[in-house]
Design a protein around this motif. Structure first.
Motif, PDB file in Angstrom:
ATOM      1  N   GLY A  29       0.776  -1.228   0.000  1.00 22.56           N
ATOM      2  CA  GLY A  29       0.000   0.000   0.000  1.00 22.56           C
ATOM      3  C   GLY A  29       0.815   1.288   0.000  1.00 22.56           C
ATOM      4  N   PRO A  30       0.171   2.363   0.476  1.00 17.47           N
ATOM      5  CA  PRO A  30       0.793   3.691   0.426  1.00 17.47           C
ATOM      6  C   PRO A  30       2.098   3.800   1.224  1.00 17.47           C
ATOM      7  N   LEU A  31       2.218   3.050   2.320  1.00 18.00           N
ATOM      8  CA  LEU A  31       3.420   3.127   3.141  1.00 18.00           C
ATOM      9  C   LEU A  31       4.632   2.601   2.376  1.00 18.00           C
ATOM     10  N   GLN A  32       4.463   1.486   1.697  1.00 13.27           N
ATOM     11  CA  GLN A  32       5.554   0.922   0.904  1.00 13.27           C
ATOM     12  C   GLN A  32       5.862   1.827  -0.295  1.00 13.27           C
ATOM     13  N   GLU A  33       4.822   2.346  -0.900  1.00 15.81           N
ATOM     14  CA  GLU A  33       5.001   3.273  -2.032  1.00 15.81           C
ATOM     15  C   GLU A  33       5.816   4.482  -1.596  1.00 15.81           C
ATOM     16  N   MET A  34       5.478   5.055  -0.430  1.00 13.24           N
ATOM     17  CA  MET A  34       6.190   6.217   0.089  1.00 13.24           C
ATOM     18  C   MET A  34       7.664   5.896   0.296  1.00 13.24           C
ATOM     19  N   ALA A  35       7.958   4.750   0.906  1.00 10.61           N
ATOM     20  CA  ALA A  35       9.345   4.365   1.167  1.00 10.61           C
ATOM     21  C   ALA A  35      10.120   4.235  -0.147  1.00 10.61           C
ATOM     22  N   LYS A  36       9.521   3.610  -1.136  1.00  5.85           N
ATOM     23  CA  LYS A  36      10.191   3.443  -2.435  1.00  5.85           C
ATOM     24  C   LYS A  36      10.429   4.789  -3.107  1.00  5.85           C
ATOM     25  N   GLU A  37       9.447   5.679  -3.024  1.00  7.18           N
ATOM     26  CA  GLU A  37       9.581   7.008  -3.632  1.00  7.18           C
ATOM     27  C   GLU A  37      10.709   7.795  -2.970  1.00  7.18           C
ATOM     28  N   VAL A  38      10.793   7.744  -1.647  1.00  4.58           N
ATOM     29  CA  VAL A  38      11.846   8.473  -0.929  1.00  4.58           C
ATOM     30  C   VAL A  38      13.215   7.862  -1.232  1.00  4.58           C
ATOM     31  N   LEU A  39      13.310   6.531  -1.184  1.00  2.00           N
ATOM     32  CA  LEU A  39      14.596   5.868  -1.433  1.00  2.00           C
ATOM     33  C   LEU A  39      15.121   6.122  -2.840  1.00  2.00           C
ATOM     34  N   SER A  40      14.217   6.274  -3.795  1.00  2.00           N
ATOM     35  CA  SER A  40      14.634   6.506  -5.184  1.00  2.00           C
ATOM     36  C   SER A  40      15.011   7.965  -5.420  1.00  2.00           C
ATOM     37  N   GLY A  41      14.653   8.829  -4.472  1.00  2.00           N
ATOM     38  CA  GLY A  41      14.938  10.252  -4.639  1.00  2.00           C
ATOM     39  C   GLY A  41      13.851  10.999  -5.387  1.00  2.00           C
ATOM     40  N   ARG A  42      12.779  10.294  -5.767  1.00  2.00           N
ATOM     41  CA  ARG A  42      11.676  10.959  -6.480  1.00  2.00           C
ATOM     42  C   ARG A  42      10.846  11.830  -5.540  1.00  2.00           C
ATOM     43  N   LEU A  43      10.939  11.559  -4.233  1.00  2.00           N
ATOM     44  CA  LEU A  43      10.192  12.306  -3.232  1.00  2.00           C
ATOM     45  C   LEU A  43      11.108  12.521  -2.034  1.00  2.00           C
ATOM     46  N   GLY A  44      11.165  13.748  -1.560  1.00  2.00           N
ATOM     47  CA  GLY A  44      11.967  14.031  -0.380  1.00  2.00           C
ATOM     48  C   GLY A  44      11.234  13.573   0.879  1.00  2.00           C
ATOM     49  N   MET A  45      11.986  13.250   1.922  1.00  2.00           N
ATOM     50  CA  MET A  45      11.369  12.802   3.173  1.00  2.00           C
ATOM     51  C   MET A  45      10.488  13.897   3.761  1.00  2.00           C
ATOM     52  N   LYS A  46      10.921  15.140   3.633  1.00  2.00           N
ATOM     53  CA  LYS A  46      10.128  16.269   4.151  1.00  2.00           C
ATOM     54  C   LYS A  46       8.772  16.330   3.440  1.00  2.00           C
ATOM     55  N   GLU A  47       8.782  16.119   2.113  1.00  2.00           N
ATOM     56  CA  GLU A  47       7.522  16.113   1.352  1.00  2.00           C
ATOM     57  C   GLU A  47       6.656  14.916   1.740  1.00  2.00           C
ATOM     58  N   ALA A  48       7.297  13.774   1.965  1.00  2.00           N
ATOM     59  CA  ALA A  48       6.546  12.573   2.362  1.00  2.00           C
ATOM     60  C   ALA A  48       5.832  12.801   3.684  1.00  2.00           C
ATOM     61  N   ILE A  49       6.524  13.453   4.618  1.00  2.00           N
ATOM     62  CA  ILE A  49       5.936  13.742   5.932  1.00  2.00           C
ATOM     63  C   ILE A  49       4.738  14.669   5.787  1.00  2.00           C
ATOM     64  N   GLN A  50       4.787  15.551   4.794  1.00  2.00           N
ATOM     65  CA  GLN A  50       3.715  16.527   4.600  1.00  2.00           C
ATOM     66  C   GLN A  50       2.595  16.013   3.698  1.00  2.00           C
TER      67      GLN A  50
END
Length: 133
Positions: A41-62
Protein backbone atom coordinates in the motif's frame (compact mmCIF):
# COMPACT_ATOMS: atom_id res chain seq x y z
CA UNK A 1 12.49 -0.68 -6.60
CA UNK A 2 14.43 -1.56 -9.71
CA UNK A 3 18.09 -2.50 -9.41
CA UNK A 4 19.15 0.15 -11.95
CA UNK A 5 17.34 2.89 -10.05
CA UNK A 6 19.26 5.50 -8.07
CA UNK A 7 19.23 5.04 -4.30
CA UNK A 8 19.53 7.94 -1.90
CA UNK A 9 22.35 8.01 0.64
CA UNK A 10 22.18 8.86 4.34
CA UNK A 11 23.25 12.45 3.55
CA UNK A 12 20.11 12.93 1.46
CA UNK A 13 18.02 12.64 4.63
CA UNK A 14 19.87 15.32 6.60
CA UNK A 15 17.06 17.82 5.94
CA UNK A 16 14.90 15.84 8.41
CA UNK A 17 17.51 14.00 10.52
CA UNK A 18 19.28 15.53 13.51
CA UNK A 19 22.60 13.79 12.80
CA UNK A 20 24.23 11.26 10.49
CA UNK A 21 23.36 8.34 12.77
CA UNK A 22 19.66 9.22 12.69
CA UNK A 23 19.79 9.66 8.90
CA UNK A 24 21.38 6.21 8.60
CA UNK A 25 18.68 4.60 10.79
CA UNK A 26 15.93 6.38 8.84
CA UNK A 27 17.28 5.15 5.50
CA UNK A 28 17.49 1.59 6.88
CA UNK A 29 13.88 1.83 8.13
CA UNK A 30 12.72 3.07 4.73
CA UNK A 31 14.54 0.15 3.09
CA UNK A 32 12.74 -2.31 5.38
CA UNK A 33 9.38 -0.73 4.49
CA UNK A 34 10.20 -0.76 0.78
CA UNK A 35 11.43 -4.36 0.71
CA UNK A 36 8.87 -6.04 3.01
CA UNK A 37 5.98 -7.51 0.98
CA UNK A 38 3.78 -7.45 4.11
CA UNK A 39 3.84 -3.64 4.22
CA UNK A 40 2.22 -2.93 0.85
CA UNK A 41 0.00 0.00 0.00
CA UNK A 42 0.79 3.69 0.43
CA UNK A 43 3.42 3.13 3.14
CA UNK A 44 5.55 0.92 0.90
CA UNK A 45 5.00 3.27 -2.03
CA UNK A 46 6.19 6.22 0.09
CA UNK A 47 9.35 4.36 1.17
CA UNK A 48 10.19 3.44 -2.44
CA UNK A 49 9.58 7.01 -3.63
CA UNK A 50 11.85 8.47 -0.93
CA UNK A 51 14.60 5.87 -1.43
CA UNK A 52 14.63 6.51 -5.18
CA UNK A 53 14.94 10.25 -4.64
CA UNK A 54 11.68 10.96 -6.48
CA UNK A 55 10.19 12.31 -3.23
CA UNK A 56 11.97 14.03 -0.38
CA UNK A 57 11.37 12.80 3.17
CA UNK A 58 10.13 16.27 4.15
CA UNK A 59 7.52 16.11 1.35
CA UNK A 60 6.55 12.57 2.36
CA UNK A 61 5.94 13.74 5.93
CA UNK A 62 3.72 16.53 4.60
CA UNK A 63 1.68 14.20 2.34
CA UNK A 64 -1.58 13.36 4.16
CA UNK A 65 -2.11 10.01 2.40
CA UNK A 66 1.28 8.73 3.53
CA UNK A 67 0.93 9.95 7.09
CA UNK A 68 -2.60 8.51 7.28
CA UNK A 69 -1.20 5.14 6.16
CA UNK A 70 1.50 5.35 8.84
CA UNK A 71 -1.09 6.23 11.47
CA UNK A 72 -3.31 3.32 10.37
CA UNK A 73 -0.36 0.92 10.59
CA UNK A 74 0.57 2.15 14.07
CA UNK A 75 -3.06 1.70 15.18
CA UNK A 76 -3.03 -1.90 13.88
CA UNK A 77 0.21 -2.59 15.75
CA UNK A 78 -1.17 -1.07 18.97
CA UNK A 79 -4.41 -3.09 18.72
CA UNK A 80 -2.50 -6.32 18.09
CA UNK A 81 -0.32 -5.61 21.14
CA UNK A 82 -3.38 -4.91 23.32
CA UNK A 83 -4.97 -8.21 22.27
CA UNK A 84 -1.93 -10.35 23.12
CA UNK A 85 -2.03 -12.86 25.94
CA UNK A 86 0.60 -12.66 28.69
CA UNK A 87 2.52 -15.58 27.13
CA UNK A 88 2.44 -13.93 23.70
CA UNK A 89 3.61 -10.64 25.26
CA UNK A 90 6.57 -12.38 26.94
CA UNK A 91 7.48 -14.16 23.69
CA UNK A 92 7.29 -10.85 21.80
CA UNK A 93 9.54 -9.16 24.37
CA UNK A 94 12.11 -11.97 24.09
CA UNK A 95 12.04 -11.85 20.28
CA UNK A 96 12.35 -8.07 20.32
CA UNK A 97 15.30 -8.19 22.73
CA UNK A 98 17.04 -10.71 20.44
CA UNK A 99 16.25 -8.62 17.35
CA UNK A 100 17.44 -5.44 19.08
CA UNK A 101 20.74 -7.07 20.06
CA UNK A 102 21.33 -8.16 16.45
CA UNK A 103 20.48 -4.67 15.19
CA UNK A 104 22.93 -3.07 17.63
CA UNK A 105 25.67 -5.51 16.58
CA UNK A 106 24.98 -4.78 12.91
CA UNK A 107 24.99 -1.02 13.54
CA UNK A 108 28.29 -1.29 15.45
CA UNK A 109 29.79 -3.26 12.54
CA UNK A 110 28.47 -0.78 9.96
CA UNK A 111 29.70 2.16 12.04
CA UNK A 112 33.17 0.59 12.26
CA UNK A 113 33.22 0.05 8.49
CA UNK A 114 32.05 3.62 7.85
CA UNK A 115 34.54 5.17 10.24
CA UNK A 116 37.49 3.48 8.59
CA UNK A 117 40.25 1.21 9.77
CA UNK A 118 40.54 0.46 13.43
CA UNK A 119 43.48 1.57 15.53
CA UNK A 120 43.65 -1.93 17.01
CA UNK A 121 45.56 -3.40 14.10
CA UNK A 122 47.04 -6.81 14.69
CA UNK A 123 50.67 -6.94 13.76
CA UNK A 124 53.00 -9.84 13.24
CA UNK A 125 56.32 -10.40 14.96
CA UNK A 126 58.86 -7.61 14.59
CA UNK A 127 61.67 -8.19 12.15
CA UNK A 128 65.21 -7.35 12.94
CA UNK A 129 64.75 -7.81 16.65
CA UNK A 130 66.34 -10.45 18.79
CA UNK A 131 66.31 -13.76 17.05
CA UNK A 132 67.27 -17.31 17.86
CA UNK A 133 71.02 -17.98 17.99
Amino acid sequence: MRNDERQIQDEDLMDVAHDHEQAHRLRKALKVLADNPNVGGPLQEMAKEVLSGRLGMKEAIQTPGYMDALGDRLTQIRQAAENQTTAEREESRAKFAEWQKKQEEEEDRERAERDGPSLDLVTGPRRGGRGHR
